[in-house]
Design an enzyme around this catalytic site. Structure first.
Site, PDB file in Angstrom:
ATOM      1  N   ARG A 100      -1.625  -5.230  -4.958  1.00 50.70           N
ATOM      2  CA  ARG A 100      -1.727  -3.446  -4.318  1.00 50.70           C
ATOM      3  C   ARG A 100      -3.375  -3.634  -3.826  1.00 50.70           C
ATOM      4  O   ARG A 100      -3.440  -2.838  -3.401  1.00 50.70           O
ATOM      5  CB  ARG A 100      -2.116  -2.467  -5.690  1.00 50.70           C
ATOM      6  N   SER A 147       3.835   6.206  -6.741  1.00 52.95           N
ATOM      7  CA  SER A 147       3.048   5.555  -8.376  1.00 52.95           C
ATOM      8  C   SER A 147       1.478   5.676  -7.640  1.00 52.95           C
ATOM      9  O   SER A 147       1.007   5.691  -6.541  1.00 52.95           O
ATOM     10  CB  SER A 147       2.938   4.249  -8.480  1.00 52.95           C
ATOM     11  N   GLU A 157      -3.728   4.280  -6.522  1.00 50.70           N
ATOM     12  CA  GLU A 157      -3.034   3.745  -5.878  1.00 50.70           C
ATOM     13  C   GLU A 157      -3.408   4.569  -4.419  1.00 50.70           C
ATOM     14  O   GLU A 157      -3.660   3.796  -3.239  1.00 50.70           O
ATOM     15  CB  GLU A 157      -2.041   3.032  -6.235  1.00 50.70           C
TER      16      GLU A 157
HETATM   17  C1  FAD Z   1       8.351   7.875  -2.994  1.00 50.04           C
HETATM   18  C2  FAD Z   1       7.548   7.092  -3.114  1.00 50.04           C
HETATM   19  C3  FAD Z   1       7.415   5.779  -3.316  1.00 50.04           C
HETATM   20  C4  FAD Z   1       6.989   4.481  -3.337  1.00 50.04           C
HETATM   21  N1  FAD Z   1       7.362   2.993  -3.614  1.00 50.04           N
HETATM   22  C5  FAD Z   1       6.222   2.067  -2.971  1.00 50.04           C
HETATM   23  C6  FAD Z   1       6.344   0.840  -4.242  1.00 50.04           C
HETATM   24  O1  FAD Z   1       7.894   0.425  -4.808  1.00 50.04           O
HETATM   25  N2  FAD Z   1       5.521  -0.564  -4.512  1.00 50.04           N
HETATM   26  C7  FAD Z   1       4.819  -0.018  -2.955  1.00 50.04           C
HETATM   27  O2  FAD Z   1       3.548  -0.885  -2.756  1.00 50.04           O
HETATM   28  N3  FAD Z   1       4.501   1.181  -2.416  1.00 50.04           N
HETATM   29  C8  FAD Z   1       5.185   2.663  -2.278  1.00 50.04           C
HETATM   30  N4  FAD Z   1       4.901   3.504  -2.046  1.00 50.04           N
HETATM   31  C9  FAD Z   1       4.151   3.809  -1.698  1.00 50.04           C
HETATM   32  C10 FAD Z   1       4.163   3.472   0.367  1.00 50.04           C
HETATM   33  O3  FAD Z   1       4.782   3.839   0.454  1.00 50.04           O
HETATM   34  C11 FAD Z   1       3.512   2.230   0.426  1.00 50.04           C
HETATM   35  O4  FAD Z   1       1.916   1.998  -0.159  1.00 50.04           O
HETATM   36  C12 FAD Z   1       3.350   2.062   2.130  1.00 50.04           C
HETATM   37  O5  FAD Z   1       3.135   1.002   2.357  1.00 50.04           O
HETATM   38  C13 FAD Z   1       1.944   3.333   2.919  1.00 50.04           C
HETATM   39  O6  FAD Z   1       2.731   3.615   4.501  1.00 50.04           O
HETATM   40  P1  FAD Z   1       2.172   4.219   5.037  1.00 50.04           P
HETATM   41  O7  FAD Z   1       2.795   3.885   6.439  1.00 50.04           O
HETATM   42  O8  FAD Z   1       2.811   5.611   4.628  1.00 50.04           O
HETATM   43  O9  FAD Z   1       0.498   4.298   4.902  1.00 50.04           O
HETATM   44  P2  FAD Z   1      -0.188   5.320   4.903  1.00 50.04           P
HETATM   45  O10 FAD Z   1      -0.248   6.561   4.045  1.00 50.04           O
HETATM   46  O11 FAD Z   1      -0.006   6.179   6.174  1.00 50.04           O
HETATM   47  O12 FAD Z   1      -1.514   4.960   5.199  1.00 50.04           O
HETATM   48  C14 FAD Z   1      -1.790   4.117   3.514  1.00 50.04           C
HETATM   49  C15 FAD Z   1      -3.343   3.588   4.104  1.00 50.04           C
HETATM   50  O13 FAD Z   1      -3.543   2.267   4.722  1.00 50.04           O
HETATM   51  C16 FAD Z   1      -4.582   2.456   6.664  1.00 50.04           C
HETATM   52  N5  FAD Z   1      -3.111   2.013   7.149  1.00 50.04           N
HETATM   53  C17 FAD Z   1      -2.550   3.105   7.434  1.00 50.04           C
HETATM   54  N6  FAD Z   1      -1.596   2.248   8.575  1.00 50.04           N
HETATM   55  C18 FAD Z   1      -2.577   1.456   9.080  1.00 50.04           C
HETATM   56  C19 FAD Z   1      -2.477   0.524  10.171  1.00 50.04           C
HETATM   57  N7  FAD Z   1      -1.853   0.410  10.957  1.00 50.04           N
HETATM   58  N8  FAD Z   1      -3.681   0.005   9.783  1.00 50.04           N
HETATM   59  C20 FAD Z   1      -4.637   0.040   9.324  1.00 50.04           C
HETATM   60  N9  FAD Z   1      -4.807   0.645   8.240  1.00 50.04           N
HETATM   61  C21 FAD Z   1      -3.437   1.404   7.701  1.00 50.04           C
HETATM   62  C22 FAD Z   1      -4.006   4.219   5.666  1.00 50.04           C
HETATM   63  O14 FAD Z   1      -5.351   4.681   7.283  1.00 50.04           O
HETATM   64  C23 FAD Z   1      -4.548   4.773   4.857  1.00 50.04           C
HETATM   65  O15 FAD Z   1      -5.929   3.892   4.072  1.00 50.04           O
HETATM   66  C24 FAD Z   1       5.770   4.863  -2.444  1.00 50.04           C
HETATM   67  C25 FAD Z   1       5.740   6.011  -1.562  1.00 50.04           C
HETATM   68  C26 FAD Z   1       6.403   6.957  -2.192  1.00 50.04           C
HETATM   69  C27 FAD Z   1       5.968   8.157  -1.302  1.00 50.04           C
END
Ligand code: FAD
Length: 339
Positions: A166, A240, A335
């Protein structure tokens, strides 16, 4: 280039916790060129910046300052085909699960175990997303990112990203310096199925599936996730909330003497213990306090029952950390990214 900047934008719809927060400036980005124009624009280049993908790994405890960028850079293209592998380049704003389904439809293996993880492709390398025994580092080839200070474009190869559990360089030494615009994956033309982790094998058997396919595995993962995790469209959450801690062998042996059923996963650097188990042992599973609480199926997931502010969730998370520390001597690390 004309940039469409909105003022005082409510971000409730843009984070899966469903927390109210207001962005002073808000801009949807469709291309690398738009990003570069923004970072070279006198008004915006020195403003504090927050990049948002799907908002599924973020907790707003206050309003962000400056500019919030919503990554909508699209496109999926095959850039190189070899004997065994295909390089596929994807826009950072593409929805992760839609990309996974696209690779499965093309018969390309490597991402099927990562089905249904919320969010965008551009955020996936940030924390090296993982599930069911697979992480994106396993198929990651390279990424392109735009420098927030001068708009320059850089390619990061696998080694440059320093992927860990992570974690990546974008969460550590290069934090807040780059916007990931495209990610390239090396996918397998002859898939190697990985069904050993979690309940995948059992789910396939229950569904009477004897011949493996990418789609069968993806469907099984989707089924398991839907039965275990709360849907953010129905109840606000960010998956998580904490990382699974890794403790040293002596500490683990000590705990095992007191808690014979403690689950464990040996790692190179120690013993990984599921954070959900530790939280459940402290009695938090299904707990509710006003608008916030702990999911009743998976104690690792904190939820917004509706109308919560980020501070309430932060307070609950700190209380959970304190009780796990007191009972097990283990510090849980969040996380989720706090804003
Ligand atoms: C129901 C649920 C289940 C999940 N299961 C998992 C799992 O099984 N495994 C897992 O690893 N994660 C899981 N996650 C967490 C999440 O889905 C991941 O971390 C995902 O990659 C976040 O993507 P996002 O586009 O929503 O990021 P955001 O929440 O929009 O951003 C997350 C971080 O990344 C930064 N960021 C976003 N996009 C960029 C970019 N293009 N360039 C630079 N920085 C950026 C943001 O500023 C922030 O700091 C889960 C979340 C939920 C709600």
């Amino acid at each position: 280039m004309t940039l469409n900047i909105e003022r005082n934008k409510n971000l409730k719809e843009y984070n899966t916790f469903g927390i109210e927060a207001v962005a002073p400036y808000f801009c949807q980005i469709q291309s690398t060129e738009e990003l570069q124009a923004l970072f070279r624009n006198e008004q915006f280049k020195n403003m504090p910046l927050l990049v948002l993908g799907g908002g599924s790994n973020i907790l707003f405890t206050r309003n962000p300052e400056g500019l919030v960028l919503l990554n909508k850079i699209g496109g999926i293209s095959m850039v190189e085909e070899g004997e065994e592998n295909v390089l596929v380049k994807v826009g950072g704003g593409v929805v992760w699960h839609e990309f996974v389904l696209n690779t499965i439809a093309q018969g390309l293996g490597g991402l099927e175990n990562l089905s249904l993880i919320p969010g965008t492709v551009g955020a996936a390398p940030m924390q090296n997303i993982g599930a069911y025994g697979v992480e994106i580092k396993d198929t990651f080839h390279s990424l392109e990112a735009v420098n927030r200070t001068d708009g320059s474009l850089r390619t990061f190869r696998h080694a440059d990203c320093q992927f860990g559990y992570r974690s990546s360089v974008f969460k550590t030494s290069e934090r807040d310096k780059w916007v990931i615009s495209h990610v390239t994956f090396s996918l397998h033309k002859k898939p190697q199925f990985n069904t050993t982790y979690g309940a995948i094998q059992q789910t396939l058997e229950e569904r009477g599936i004897s011949s493996l396919s990418l789609k069968a595995i993806s469907d099984a993962v989707v089924h398991i996730r839907q039965s275990k995790l709360p849907d953010p469209k129905k109840i606000g959450n960010a998956g998580s909330f904490f990382k699974n801690p890794v403790i040293d062998a002596a500490h683990f042996t000590n705990l095992q003497q007191q808690y014979a059923s403690i689950p464990s996963y040996p790692q190179e650097n120690g013993i990984k213990v599921p954070a959900g188990w530790l939280i459940e042992q402290c009695g938090w599973k299904g707990y509710r306090r006003g608008n916030v609480g702990v999911n009743d199926k998976q104690a690792l997931v904190l939820v917004n029952h509706g109308g919560a502010i980020g501070e309430e969730i932060r307070q609950l998370s700190e209380d959970i950390q304190a009780s796990v520390k007191e009972k097990f001597g283990i510090e849980l690390e969040a996380e989720v990214n706090f804003i």
